[in-house]
Design an enzyme around this catalytic site. Structure first.
Site, PDB file in Angstrom:
ATOM      1  N   SER A 116     -35.148 -50.392   6.746  1.00 15.30           N
ATOM      2  CA  SER A 116     -36.070 -49.282   6.534  1.00 15.30           C
ATOM      3  C   SER A 116     -36.404 -48.564   7.833  1.00 15.30           C
ATOM      4  CB  SER A 116     -37.360 -49.798   5.891  1.00 15.30           C
ATOM      5  OG  SER A 116     -37.917 -50.854   6.651  1.00 15.30           O
ATOM      6  N   HIS A 137     -30.661 -47.286   1.885  1.00 15.93           N
ATOM      7  CA  HIS A 137     -32.025 -47.821   1.874  1.00 15.93           C
ATOM      8  C   HIS A 137     -32.672 -47.627   0.510  1.00 15.93           C
ATOM      9  CE1 HIS A 137     -36.466 -47.470   3.145  1.00 15.93           C
ATOM     10  NE2 HIS A 137     -36.172 -48.739   2.936  1.00 15.93           N
ATOM     11  N   GLU A 149     -32.205 -43.714   0.226  1.00 17.37           N
ATOM     12  CA  GLU A 149     -31.906 -42.912   1.406  1.00 17.37           C
ATOM     13  C   GLU A 149     -30.513 -43.272   1.916  1.00 17.37           C
ATOM     14  OE1 GLU A 149     -36.151 -42.032   3.553  1.00 17.37           O
ATOM     15  OE2 GLU A 149     -35.323 -44.045   3.821  1.00 17.37           O
ATOM     16  N   ASN A 188     -40.228 -43.345   5.475  1.00 15.36           N
ATOM     17  CA  ASN A 188     -41.111 -44.154   6.304  1.00 15.36           C
ATOM     18  C   ASN A 188     -41.639 -43.403   7.516  1.00 15.36           C
ATOM     19  OD1 ASN A 188     -41.483 -46.709   5.028  1.00 15.36           O
ATOM     20  ND2 ASN A 188     -39.330 -47.125   5.387  1.00 15.36           N
TER      21      ASN A 188
END
Length: 280
Positions: A116, A137, A149, A188
């Site tokens: 991540s 991800h 992702e 994130n």
């Protein structure tokens, strides 16, 4: 692609294995020990039985038959794609990719990371085939959340990126967004500063946890508040992502607050530990 390997059978690894098996793929999951593999098997069985009870799948047993738990990375030799889902630690991941490079036989195999936050280039250069390494991800819980992702490095081949996109979208039925190979990627890089801000607000005594979370749920239509979300993510994972972001950008908003550091030191990691900002 029909043969997928997953390294790690924690929350994320089990979820990736589950959605792959539900999509009809032949799945090999590798854990670090027999007890860890047994725990992973129990996690998969519980999740699939719940999906069966809710009518989301026809037969949990049929899906489980497509998943094989192993404790040796050698079981991944014939895989067409391998997704790493181990602890969010750069050294552990680079060591694993060095091993996978020697074990996975097909020169066309995709070596993917579910990281991540760790730059994909750092994982790619740990192998002799960095053009085959990409970030894929997923988000927790994997069987529920649609987003993935896709994170190619500067030298990931366009063919690997496109095959990864087809795997995510056509095989697994997820939605992919393209992300730059920078710590935190898209989600994130936005989410973690928000969560850290909520922790600082709690730490300062500005508001208590319940009011912070209720404010975002009732006032901003968030499905859950930032502190409950941190507990779901895992406070150790939240810290690890924050550390990666801070190392890359050196921005104060990415620095983990002292309260988060102390909670991680104390083992108060959120839902998986039974206690974080809330008790479970």
């Amino acid at each position: 692609m029909n043969r997928i390997g997953v390294v790690g059978c924690g929350l994320m690894g089990a979820g990736i294995a589950e959605v792959s098996a539900r999509a009809g793929m032949e799945v090999v999951v590798v854990e670090s020990s027999a007890p860890a593999a047994e725990a992973g098997q129990a996690r998969l069985t519980k999740s699939l039985k719940r999906a069966e009870d809710k009518g989301k799948i026809g037969s949990a047993a049929a899906v489980l038959e497509r998943i094989r738990l192993e404790i040796s990375l050698d079981a991944l030799a014939d895989r067409e794609v391998v997704v790493e889902a181990i602890v969010e630690d750069e050294q552990a991941k680079t060591d694993l990719f060095t091993q996978l490079d020697k074990i996975v036989e097909s020169p066309d195999a995709i070596l993917a990371s579910n990281t991540s936050s760790i730059p994909i280039m750092k994982l790619g250069v740990a192998t002799t085939r960095p053009e085959n390494v990409i970030g894929i991800h997923f988000f927790n819980p994997v069987p529920v959340l649609k987003l993935v992702e896709l994170v190619p490095s500067l030298i990931t081949s366009p063919d690997v990126t496109e095959r990864s996109r087809r795997f995510v979208q056509d095989v697994l039925g997820k939605e992919a967004i393209d992300c730059p190979d920078r710590a935190g990627f898209v989600v994130n890089a936005l989410l973690i500063p928000f969560v850290l801000s909520a922790i600082r607000m709690l730490e300062s005594g500005f508001a208590d946890a319940e009011d912070i979370d209720r404010g975002l749920v009732l006032g901003a239509a968030h499905p859950q508040g930032p502190l409950a979300l941190a507990d779901l993510i895992g406070l150790d994972t939240t810290k690890a992502v924050a550390d990666s972001l801070y190392e890359e950008f050196k921005e104060p908003l990415y620095a983990a607050p002292p309260l988060l550091l102390r909670m991680v030191d104390a083992g108060l990691l959120g839902r998986k530990a039974g206690r974080g900002f809330y008790n479970y």
